[in-house]
Design a protein around this motif. Sequence first.
Motif, PDB file in Angstrom:
ATOM      1  N   TRP A 158      11.799   4.820  93.552  1.00 54.86           N
ATOM      2  CA  TRP A 158      12.071   3.771  94.535  1.00 54.86           C
ATOM      3  C   TRP A 158      11.152   3.956  95.727  1.00 54.86           C
ATOM      4  CZ3 TRP A 158      15.069  -0.514  94.316  1.00 54.86           C
ATOM      5  CH2 TRP A 158      16.035  -0.595  93.304  1.00 54.86           C
ATOM      6  N   ALA A 159      10.544   2.868  96.187  1.00 54.97           N
ATOM      7  CA  ALA A 159       9.735   2.870  97.405  1.00 54.97           C
ATOM      8  C   ALA A 159      10.520   2.144  98.497  1.00 54.97           C
ATOM      9  CB  ALA A 159       8.395   2.178  97.161  1.00 54.97           C
ATOM     10  N   GLY A 166       3.429   3.293 112.131  1.00 53.78           N
ATOM     11  CA  GLY A 166       2.683   3.881 111.018  1.00 53.78           C
ATOM     12  C   GLY A 166       3.082   3.334 109.666  1.00 53.78           C
ATOM     13  N   ASP A 167       4.040   2.402 109.615  1.00 48.40           N
ATOM     14  CA  ASP A 167       4.497   1.783 108.358  1.00 48.40           C
ATOM     15  C   ASP A 167       4.829   2.825 107.295  1.00 48.40           C
ATOM     16  OD1 ASP A 167       4.118  -0.820 109.364  1.00 48.40           O
ATOM     17  OD2 ASP A 167       1.982  -0.732 108.876  1.00 48.40           O
ATOM     18  N   PRO A 168       5.772   3.734 107.580  1.00 48.35           N
ATOM     19  CA  PRO A 168       6.106   4.767 106.591  1.00 48.35           C
ATOM     20  C   PRO A 168       6.846   4.202 105.381  1.00 48.35           C
ATOM     21  CG  PRO A 168       7.634   4.861 108.433  1.00 48.35           C
ATOM     22  CD  PRO A 168       6.595   3.846 108.803  1.00 48.35           C
ATOM     23  N   VAL A 169       6.544   4.780 104.223  1.00 48.26           N
ATOM     24  CA  VAL A 169       7.229   4.433 102.978  1.00 48.26           C
ATOM     25  C   VAL A 169       7.743   5.727 102.365  1.00 48.26           C
ATOM     26  CG1 VAL A 169       7.025   3.443 100.671  1.00 48.26           C
ATOM     27  CG2 VAL A 169       5.762   2.422 102.578  1.00 48.26           C
ATOM     28  N   VAL A 170       9.043   5.779 102.088  1.00 45.68           N
ATOM     29  CA  VAL A 170       9.670   6.951 101.480  1.00 45.68           C
ATOM     30  C   VAL A 170       9.845   6.692  99.990  1.00 45.68           C
ATOM     31  CG1 VAL A 170      11.725   8.419 101.419  1.00 45.68           C
ATOM     32  CG2 VAL A 170      10.869   7.567 103.620  1.00 45.68           C
ATOM     33  N   TYR A 171       9.483   7.676  99.180  1.00 49.52           N
ATOM     34  CA  TYR A 171       9.605   7.554  97.732  1.00 49.52           C
ATOM     35  C   TYR A 171      10.707   8.491  97.238  1.00 49.52           C
ATOM     36  CZ  TYR A 171       5.254   4.953  97.933  1.00 49.52           C
ATOM     37  OH  TYR A 171       4.292   4.012  98.205  1.00 49.52           O
ATOM     38  N   VAL A 172      11.681   7.893  96.564  1.00 53.09           N
ATOM     39  CA  VAL A 172      12.832   8.634  96.041  1.00 53.09           C
ATOM     40  C   VAL A 172      12.893   8.430  94.536  1.00 53.09           C
ATOM     41  CG1 VAL A 172      15.341   8.904  96.089  1.00 53.09           C
ATOM     42  CG2 VAL A 172      14.106   8.376  98.204  1.00 53.09           C
ATOM     43  N   ASP A 173      12.979   9.533  93.802  1.00 54.66           N
ATOM     44  CA  ASP A 173      13.032   9.466  92.343  1.00 54.66           C
ATOM     45  C   ASP A 173      14.264   8.692  91.901  1.00 54.66           C
ATOM     46  OD1 ASP A 173      13.608  10.333  89.516  1.00 54.66           O
ATOM     47  OD2 ASP A 173      11.768  11.484  89.847  1.00 54.66           O
TER      48      ASP A 173
END
Length: 247
Positions: A158-159, A166-173
């Motif tokens: 999942w993004a 800074g437009d952060p994007v967290v990636y979670v399995d």
Amino acid sequence: MKRNTNYYIRKAHRYLGLFLGIQFLFWTLGGLYFSWSDIDKIHGEHLVMEKKDFSTTSGLIAPDSILIKINSRQPLTPIAKIELVETLGEPYYQLQLMTGEYRLFSAKTGHLKPQFTKDEVIEIARTYITFEAEVKETELLTIVSNHHEYRERHLPVWAIAFDYEGDPVVYVDAVTGQFERIRHNSWRVFDWLWMMHTMDYETRDNFGNWLLKAFSILGLITVLSGFLLFGVSYNKREFKFLKIKKS
């Protein structure tokens, strides 16, 4: 004859410099950015909280019992690794299969955990970030290109994009619920400059590609031609200087 030699050396040096100049500029800009940047901030570590210890380890089923229970229903591919993890306050046994796939089983009940939902991964992401912000967008990724910022990692994932500096994007399995990566604009600039630095426009990390080798050799030729040009024209300039000085 000497004049003709100077002419051709000068001409070769000029056109080589023009041809290689843009790449030299990218190499220089990349080197400056790499050397002046804090690599920890590039990786987004200032945006991520430290991993917390388990809240509890009591009342858990032994992993052997879960394996017996699983194999009695449907034998799994040989298991490479078993790890006890915690997600949203619940303990799980994370099984890594020899195929590279993952399975997640409750360490309390032994039940297989289905893929995490959008609401669950948003909650997981919020437990890892150091800032407060609204979610702009969520996307379940099952395939990514070689140019994606989450390349060469386990899928599906999942993004979660946050409305923050800074437009952060967290990636979670999506299978294990584990935090994988955080990407932001500083990392994206770093990644783009790294691609230009290595001249590997596919995977970014192949230092043995033919294009980089060719430009390195041409760059060396350009520098040597500059030294040669200086050598063959030095005496002439020195003579003119001495002549003017005597008069």
